[in-house]
Design a protein around this motif. Structure first.
Motif, PDB file in Angstrom:
ATOM      1  N   LYS A  54       0.804  -1.215   0.000  1.00 15.36           N
ATOM      2  CA  LYS A  54       0.000   0.000   0.000  1.00 15.36           C
ATOM      3  C   LYS A  54       0.844   1.275   0.000  1.00 15.36           C
ATOM      4  N   GLY A  55       2.093   1.158   0.415  1.00 13.84           N
ATOM      5  CA  GLY A  55       2.937   2.339   0.504  1.00 13.84           C
ATOM      6  C   GLY A  55       3.622   2.675  -0.801  1.00 13.84           C
ATOM      7  N   THR A  56       4.320   3.806  -0.810  1.00 15.25           N
ATOM      8  CA  THR A  56       4.986   4.279  -2.026  1.00 15.25           C
ATOM      9  C   THR A  56       6.470   4.576  -1.803  1.00 15.25           C
ATOM     10  N   SER A  57       6.992   4.228  -0.624  1.00 12.88           N
ATOM     11  CA  SER A  57       8.365   4.580  -0.268  1.00 12.88           C
ATOM     12  C   SER A  57       9.263   3.348  -0.220  1.00 12.88           C
ATOM     13  N   GLU A  58      10.570   3.593  -0.097  1.00 11.36           N
ATOM     14  CA  GLU A  58      11.564   2.518   0.024  1.00 11.36           C
ATOM     15  C   GLU A  58      11.253   1.607   1.202  1.00 11.36           C
ATOM     16  N   LEU A  59      10.943   2.196   2.342  1.00 11.42           N
ATOM     17  CA  LEU A  59      10.676   1.394   3.536  1.00 11.42           C
ATOM     18  C   LEU A  59       9.478   0.475   3.336  1.00 11.42           C
ATOM     19  N   GLU A  60       8.419   0.984   2.753  1.00 11.34           N
ATOM     20  CA  GLU A  60       7.228   0.162   2.545  1.00 11.34           C
ATOM     21  C   GLU A  60       7.499  -0.950   1.537  1.00 11.34           C
ATOM     22  N   ALA A  61       8.339  -0.673   0.547  1.00 11.00           N
ATOM     23  CA  ALA A  61       8.677  -1.703  -0.438  1.00 11.00           C
ATOM     24  C   ALA A  61       9.457  -2.842   0.202  1.00 11.00           C
ATOM     25  N   VAL A  62      10.504  -2.520   0.967  1.00  7.98           N
ATOM     26  CA  VAL A  62      11.312  -3.584   1.566  1.00  7.98           C
ATOM     27  C   VAL A  62      10.524  -4.352   2.618  1.00  7.98           C
ATOM     28  N   LYS A  63       9.681  -3.670   3.362  1.00  9.24           N
ATOM     29  CA  LYS A  63       8.838  -4.364   4.347  1.00  9.24           C
ATOM     30  C   LYS A  63       7.904  -5.355   3.658  1.00  9.24           C
ATOM     31  N   ALA A  64       7.294  -4.927   2.566  1.00  5.07           N
ATOM     32  CA  ALA A  64       6.335  -5.781   1.865  1.00  5.07           C
ATOM     33  C   ALA A  64       7.027  -6.984   1.226  1.00  5.07           C
ATOM     34  N   TRP A  65       8.223  -6.750   0.637  1.00  9.63           N
ATOM     35  CA  TRP A  65       8.939  -7.864   0.022  1.00  9.63           C
ATOM     36  C   TRP A  65       9.418  -8.876   1.056  1.00  9.63           C
ATOM     37  N   LYS A 103      16.793  -9.626  -0.549  1.00 11.09           N
ATOM     38  CA  LYS A 103      18.154  -9.154  -0.805  1.00 11.09           C
ATOM     39  C   LYS A 103      18.561  -9.453  -2.248  1.00 11.09           C
ATOM     40  N   LYS A 104      18.297 -10.666  -2.706  1.00 11.01           N
ATOM     41  CA  LYS A 104      18.631 -11.040  -4.086  1.00 11.01           C
ATOM     42  C   LYS A 104      17.852 -10.181  -5.078  1.00 11.01           C
ATOM     43  N   LEU A 105      16.602  -9.922  -4.778  1.00  6.89           N
ATOM     44  CA  LEU A 105      15.752  -9.122  -5.664  1.00  6.89           C
ATOM     45  C   LEU A 105      16.279  -7.701  -5.791  1.00  6.89           C
ATOM     46  N   PHE A 106      16.635  -7.110  -4.653  1.00  3.50           N
ATOM     47  CA  PHE A 106      17.132  -5.742  -4.666  1.00  3.50           C
ATOM     48  C   PHE A 106      18.495  -5.660  -5.356  1.00  3.50           C
ATOM     49  N   GLU A 107      19.357  -6.621  -5.086  1.00  4.83           N
ATOM     50  CA  GLU A 107      20.677  -6.612  -5.713  1.00  4.83           C
ATOM     51  C   GLU A 107      20.588  -6.740  -7.233  1.00  4.83           C
ATOM     52  N   ALA A 108      19.668  -7.551  -7.693  1.00  7.00           N
ATOM     53  CA  ALA A 108      19.487  -7.701  -9.141  1.00  7.00           C
ATOM     54  C   ALA A 108      18.996  -6.395  -9.760  1.00  7.00           C
ATOM     55  N   ALA A 109      18.125  -5.693  -9.051  1.00  9.83           N
ATOM     56  CA  ALA A 109      17.614  -4.414  -9.550  1.00  9.83           C
ATOM     57  C   ALA A 109      18.732  -3.376  -9.619  1.00  9.83           C
ATOM     58  N   TRP A 110      19.586  -3.336  -8.611  1.00 14.30           N
ATOM     59  CA  TRP A 110      20.708  -2.385  -8.632  1.00 14.30           C
ATOM     60  C   TRP A 110      21.666  -2.714  -9.778  1.00 14.30           C
ATOM     61  N   GLU A 111      21.956  -3.993  -9.937  1.00 12.92           N
ATOM     62  CA  GLU A 111      22.911  -4.422 -10.946  1.00 12.92           C
ATOM     63  C   GLU A 111      22.429  -4.098 -12.356  1.00 12.92           C
ATOM     64  N   GLY A 112      21.142  -4.215 -12.593  1.00 11.72           N
ATOM     65  CA  GLY A 112      20.606  -4.017 -13.932  1.00 11.72           C
ATOM     66  C   GLY A 112      20.094  -2.627 -14.226  1.00 11.72           C
ATOM     67  N   ALA A 113      20.259  -1.724 -13.278  1.00  7.67           N
ATOM     68  CA  ALA A 113      19.678  -0.380 -13.440  1.00  7.67           C
ATOM     69  C   ALA A 113      20.342   0.410 -14.556  1.00  7.67           C
ATOM     70  N   VAL A 114      21.666   0.341 -14.646  1.00 10.26           N
ATOM     71  CA  VAL A 114      22.416   1.104 -15.645  1.00 10.26           C
ATOM     72  C   VAL A 114      23.332   0.152 -16.400  1.00 10.26           C
ATOM     73  N   LEU A 115      23.049  -0.065 -17.658  1.00  7.02           N
ATOM     74  CA  LEU A 115      23.837  -0.962 -18.493  1.00  7.02           C
ATOM     75  C   LEU A 115      24.990  -0.196 -19.145  1.00  7.02           C
ATOM     76  N   ASP A 116      25.940  -0.931 -19.694  1.00  8.25           N
ATOM     77  CA  ASP A 116      27.075  -0.290 -20.354  1.00  8.25           C
ATOM     78  C   ASP A 116      26.621   0.586 -21.521  1.00  8.25           C
ATOM     79  N   GLU A 117      25.621   0.107 -22.256  1.00  6.77           N
ATOM     80  CA  GLU A 117      25.130   0.907 -23.378  1.00  6.77           C
ATOM     81  C   GLU A 117      24.418   2.180 -22.911  1.00  6.77           C
ATOM     82  N   ASP A 118      23.871   2.146 -21.690  1.00  4.77           N
ATOM     83  CA  ASP A 118      23.256   3.352 -21.130  1.00  4.77           C
ATOM     84  C   ASP A 118      24.314   4.420 -20.874  1.00  4.77           C
TER      85      ASP A 118
END
Length: 433
Positions: A101-112, A122-137
């Motif tokens: 129901k929330g829209t912030s970082e805290l509410e996202a991590v709590k819900a996950w 932890k794996k989900l968040f790490e994958a998101a960080w890793e894929g956020a900016v690609l070399d072509e970006d």
């Protein structure tokens, strides 16, 4: 307006064909404070001095600028990273699980964590960080968008070690963020390899500097300045980044806090404490202070801090304003006598409010063209009157982002006015002070 666009295009084309323009002396407020001289001046050579009392003392320290000096003190044609390490649901809805129901970082991590557990989150968040900016970006940012700098929003929960989240709402989730800082450092290094600098911005501070969800929580309160524990933790966070900078992490600057509530009574007292603490560790690191929606007050503060001959070691102070479009008229005078001021626009976009559009009878037909003109006007004006401007924002799930998207607005058809080329060789830097 059409005449302006024609003039802007001529300027853009001339920039591509003509010789490189040296960066403005005012990009480094301490450089602007120097007495006039025909010598090639290094921006970094003017910071970190204690007890300067004469022009001859200052001249004796002049040396060639480093590549890091150039990253810091050139004009920043720049973008914010976006919703990566500090989540905002409107930019990255898939980072929030169904039913959250929330829209912030805290509410996202709590819900996950409630849904999948700590390790899977932890794996989900790490994958998101890793894929956020690609070399072509990064290649696009450098070659197509002509970007020089990225403002990278982080939260105190991204720093390594449980000490930074202890007794805060993020304490139960410290393990999820245990590799966040190494991810941030890796991104900084990848951008640096392409001569793109990073301005690290504490978007989320303990207790929240404002009531918005981009401060990290949906608490609806701004408790950073009202509780001593939060303020002291904020200083420890700044000290940590300063130590990383002193140890070799190349940063364009450190923004102490993002968009503090304009009613924060202890804001400038806390700035004094934080700047003093950072200066003891790395006095060369530029410190960015938010104007808290009061630019005039911030200018008065900066004038006192950016003295030509400081009595004690202090970092260069730069003001961050988020006034989305302003004249930014210059104030002339002797910086040697009065001190110096530099302003960056930490966030801007080409979004105009509904109230603005209703004033134009044919807005529905001409909106796209007017948005292009508005973007071009801002881009050119900020180059004339500031040390840099950071578009909000680069990364979101609905790329290229329309009027909120740096990628969309950097398309040549959108008429962004790219800055004149800045030389990459330190030997070609000459500042007219």
């Amino acid at each position: 307006m059409k005449g302006f666009i024609g003039k802007a295009h001529k300027l853009f084309n001339a920039d591509l064909a003509g010789p490189p323009r040296p960066p403005s002396a005012m990009t480094n407020p301490k450089v602007a404070s120097m007495p006039k001289t025909s010598t090639s001046i290094a921006p970094s050579s003017t910071v970190g001095f204690s007890g300067m009392s004469s022009e001859s003392d200052l001249k004796s320290t002049i040396e060639d600028p480093s590549s890091l000096d150039i990253l810091r003190y050139r004009y920043h044609h720049a973008t914010n990273l976006g919703s990566v390490y500090v989540l905002e649901r409107w930019l990255s809805p898939s980072r929030f699980p169904t039913g959250c129901k929330g829209t912030s970082e805290l509410e996202a991590v709590k819900a996950w964590v409630a849904k999948t557990g700590v390790d899977e989150t932890k794996k989900l968040f790490e994958a998101a960080w890793e894929g956020a900016v690609l070399d072509e970006d990064i290649l696009w940012l450098r070659t197509e968008a002509k970007g020089t700098t990225v403002r990278l929003p982080i939260g105190y929960w991204n720093l390594p070690g449980e000490e930074f989240t202890k007794d805060t709402p993020f304490e139960p989730f410290s393990h999820v963020y245990s590799t966040a800082w190494s991810s941030i450092c890796k991104l900084i290094s990848r951008l640096r390899a392409h001569n793109i600098g990073v301005l690290l911005d504490f978007h989320g501070v303990p207790g929240g500097a404002n009531i918005k969800d981009h401060s990290g929580t949906n608490s609806g309160t701004a408790a950073f300045f009202t509780l001593a524990f939060n303020r002291q933790l904020g200083i420890r966070c700044a000290e940590f980044v300063a130590r990383e900078s002193a140890a070799g992490l190349d940063l364009v600057g450190l923004s102490l806090v993002n968009e503090p509530d304009r009613k924060s009574e202890t804001l400038y007292e806390w700035y004094d404490e934080a700047i003093e603490a950072v200066s003891k560790i790395d006095s060369n690191l530029p410190i960015i202070v938010s104007d808290a929606w009061d630019l005039k007050r911030a200018i008065r503060y900066s004038l006192k801090k950016n003295a030509a001959f400081p009595k004690q070691t202090i970092n260069p102070i730069i003001i961050d304003t988020h006034i989305k479009f302003t004249e930014l008229d210059g104030k002339e005078g002797s910086v040697t006598d009065r001190g110096a001021v530099q302003v960056i626009v930490g966030e801007y976009s080409t979004v105009l409010s509904d109230d603005t559009w209703v004033k134009h009878s044919d807005a529905s037909k001409e909106k796209e063209e007017l948005v292009k003109i508005f973007g071009a006007e801002q881009s050119l004006r900020y180059q004339q009157r500031t040390g840099g401007a950071f578009f909000w924002t680069w990364k979101m799930e609905w790329m290229p982002g329309g009027e909120w998207g740096f990628q969309a607005q950097s398309d040549p058809s959108n008429r962004f006015i790219f800055p004149r080329r800045i030389p990459s060789s330190p030997s070609r830097i000459f500042l007219a002070c």
